[in-house]
Design a protein around this motif. Structure first.
Motif, PDB file in Angstrom:
ATOM      1  N   ASN A  53       7.464  -1.992   5.760  1.00  0.00           N
ATOM      2  CA  ASN A  53       8.672  -1.263   5.376  1.00  0.00           C
ATOM      3  C   ASN A  53       8.523  -0.635   4.005  1.00  0.00           C
ATOM      4  O   ASN A  53       7.867  -1.173   3.111  1.00  0.00           O
ATOM      5  CB  ASN A  53       9.893  -2.200   5.353  1.00  0.00           C
ATOM      6  CG  ASN A  53      10.210  -2.765   6.731  1.00  0.00           C
ATOM      7  OD1 ASN A  53      10.230  -2.011   7.710  1.00  0.00           O
ATOM      8  ND2 ASN A  53      10.454  -4.073   6.819  1.00  0.00           N
ATOM      9  N   CYS A  54       9.151   0.550   3.839  1.00  0.00           N
ATOM     10  CA  CYS A  54       9.163   1.201   2.532  1.00  0.00           C
ATOM     11  C   CYS A  54      10.029   0.410   1.560  1.00  0.00           C
ATOM     12  O   CYS A  54      11.086  -0.117   1.927  1.00  0.00           O
ATOM     13  CB  CYS A  54       9.728   2.626   2.645  1.00  0.00           C
ATOM     14  SG  CYS A  54       8.635   3.782   3.486  1.00  0.00           S
ATOM     15  N   LEU A  55       9.573   0.322   0.319  1.00  0.00           N
ATOM     16  CA  LEU A  55      10.379  -0.324  -0.712  1.00  0.00           C
ATOM     17  C   LEU A  55      11.526   0.597  -1.139  1.00  0.00           C
ATOM     18  O   LEU A  55      11.368   1.814  -1.146  1.00  0.00           O
ATOM     19  CB  LEU A  55       9.525  -0.669  -1.923  1.00  0.00           C
ATOM     20  CG  LEU A  55       8.485  -1.783  -1.724  1.00  0.00           C
ATOM     21  CD1 LEU A  55       7.668  -1.966  -2.997  1.00  0.00           C
ATOM     22  CD2 LEU A  55       9.176  -3.085  -1.344  1.00  0.00           C
ATOM     23  N   LEU A  57       0.856  -1.191   0.000  1.00  0.00           N
ATOM     24  CA  LEU A  57       0.000   0.000   0.000  1.00  0.00           C
ATOM     25  C   LEU A  57       0.887   1.235   0.000  1.00  0.00           C
ATOM     26  O   LEU A  57       2.108   1.143   0.038  1.00  0.00           O
ATOM     27  CB  LEU A  57      -0.947  -0.013   1.210  1.00  0.00           C
ATOM     28  CG  LEU A  57      -0.376  -0.417   2.576  1.00  0.00           C
ATOM     29  CD1 LEU A  57       0.485   0.652   3.169  1.00  0.00           C
ATOM     30  CD2 LEU A  57      -1.516  -0.777   3.519  1.00  0.00           C
ATOM     31  N   TRP A  58       0.239   2.402  -0.060  1.00  0.00           N
ATOM     32  CA  TRP A  58       0.967   3.680  -0.104  1.00  0.00           C
ATOM     33  C   TRP A  58       0.807   4.388   1.237  1.00  0.00           C
ATOM     34  O   TRP A  58      -0.304   4.564   1.729  1.00  0.00           O
ATOM     35  CB  TRP A  58       0.432   4.548  -1.233  1.00  0.00           C
ATOM     36  CG  TRP A  58       1.111   5.899  -1.318  1.00  0.00           C
ATOM     37  CD1 TRP A  58       0.659   7.085  -0.806  1.00  0.00           C
ATOM     38  CD2 TRP A  58       2.354   6.193  -1.956  1.00  0.00           C
ATOM     39  NE1 TRP A  58       1.551   8.096  -1.084  1.00  0.00           N
ATOM     40  CE2 TRP A  58       2.604   7.583  -1.785  1.00  0.00           C
ATOM     41  CE3 TRP A  58       3.285   5.432  -2.646  1.00  0.00           C
ATOM     42  CZ2 TRP A  58       3.739   8.210  -2.291  1.00  0.00           C
ATOM     43  CZ3 TRP A  58       4.419   6.055  -3.143  1.00  0.00           C
ATOM     44  CH2 TRP A  58       4.636   7.412  -2.971  1.00  0.00           C
ATOM     45  N   ILE A  91       5.835   3.353  -1.106  1.00  0.00           N
ATOM     46  CA  ILE A  91       5.108   2.088  -1.131  1.00  0.00           C
ATOM     47  C   ILE A  91       5.632   1.241   0.024  1.00  0.00           C
ATOM     48  O   ILE A  91       6.841   1.052   0.167  1.00  0.00           O
ATOM     49  CB  ILE A  91       5.315   1.351  -2.464  1.00  0.00           C
ATOM     50  CG1 ILE A  91       4.673   2.143  -3.610  1.00  0.00           C
ATOM     51  CG2 ILE A  91       4.729  -0.060  -2.400  1.00  0.00           C
ATOM     52  CD1 ILE A  91       4.941   1.557  -4.978  1.00  0.00           C
ATOM     53  N   LYS A  92       4.716   0.762   0.858  1.00  0.00           N
ATOM     54  CA  LYS A  92       5.115  -0.099   1.962  1.00  0.00           C
ATOM     55  C   LYS A  92       4.655  -1.524   1.697  1.00  0.00           C
ATOM     56  O   LYS A  92       3.569  -1.746   1.164  1.00  0.00           O
ATOM     57  CB  LYS A  92       4.520   0.400   3.283  1.00  0.00           C
ATOM     58  CG  LYS A  92       5.248   1.609   3.855  1.00  0.00           C
ATOM     59  CD  LYS A  92       4.860   1.887   5.294  1.00  0.00           C
ATOM     60  CE  LYS A  92       5.775   2.949   5.903  1.00  0.00           C
ATOM     61  NZ  LYS A  92       5.462   3.204   7.329  1.00  0.00           N
TER      62      LYS A  92
END
Length: 206
Positions: free
Chosen positions: A204-206, A187-188, A195-196
């Protein structure tokens, strides 16, 4: 020509003084069940307002203040200001020289705007100078006025378009409240602007 120039400056100055934001949706007065205090009312732009005990608001941003209610020598104010990247609604009062202040609400979304958001979810705080902690509740405070900033409306579902897909857009509080997330869910994050993905233990953030 000079007279016209001064007239324009005067008009702009008066408009700045008249800039106002109205809050609704939080009520007025203290809520005995939660210990919170409503912040409904009209706030006027006032960047010169200072009060002992209030944290300094972020440089280059605007602050809005209620007119100062008077109760038998007690001057009570409510203030909208951005502190450390998040908009807050604070309270302060002066009772014959004794000052107290604290937080009423804090926006969940981080901000770089000079004016507060029109639409956000606000974490609610206890109205108590000795116990200024979150109540665990949130408020959908509605801000109206010519200067408040409209935020993107959070999306809770994937939206498919001819050329792309839009992921669910949620605050970090809403993300962490997801019950039983599954590894691989994406999701954002509105606050982190990334984007996590859930890896089985954390988002975690990509």
């Amino acid at each position: 020509m000079r007279k016209k120039y001064y007239t324009i400056l005067l008009i702009l100055f008066c408009k700045a003084l008249m800039a106002q934001i109205t809050i609704s949706g939080t009520g007025f007065g203290i809520d005995q069940s939660s210990g919170a205090y409503g912040a409904d009312g009209t706030y006027t732009l006032n960047n010169s307002f200072t009060f002992t005990g209030l944290p300094v608001f972020d440089s280059g941003t605007n602050q809005y203040v209620t007119g100062g209610l008077v109760f038998s020598g007690l001057y009570f104010y409510e203030i909208i200001r951005r502190v450390n990247g998040k908009w807050t609604i604070a309270w302060a009062y002066n009772n014959t020289g004794t000052t107290h202040s604290g937080m009423l609400y804090r926006a969940q979304t981080s901000s770089t705007d000079i004016d507060p958001p029109c639409n956000d979810i606000w974490d609610q705080y206890k109205y108590n100078p000795n116990d200024n902690t979150p109540t665990g509740n949130t408020a959908s405070a509605i801000l109206t006025g010519t200067t408040c900033v409209n935020l993107p409306v959070p999306q809770n579902a994937i939206i498919t378009r001819p050329t792309a897909q839009s992921l669910p857009q949620l605050s970090n509080l809403s993300i962490n409240a997801i019950v039983n997330p599954q590894p691989g869910m994406i999701l954002w994050s509105l606050e982190d602007s990334c984007i996590k993905v859930y890896n089985g233990t954390a988002w975690n953030c990509l």
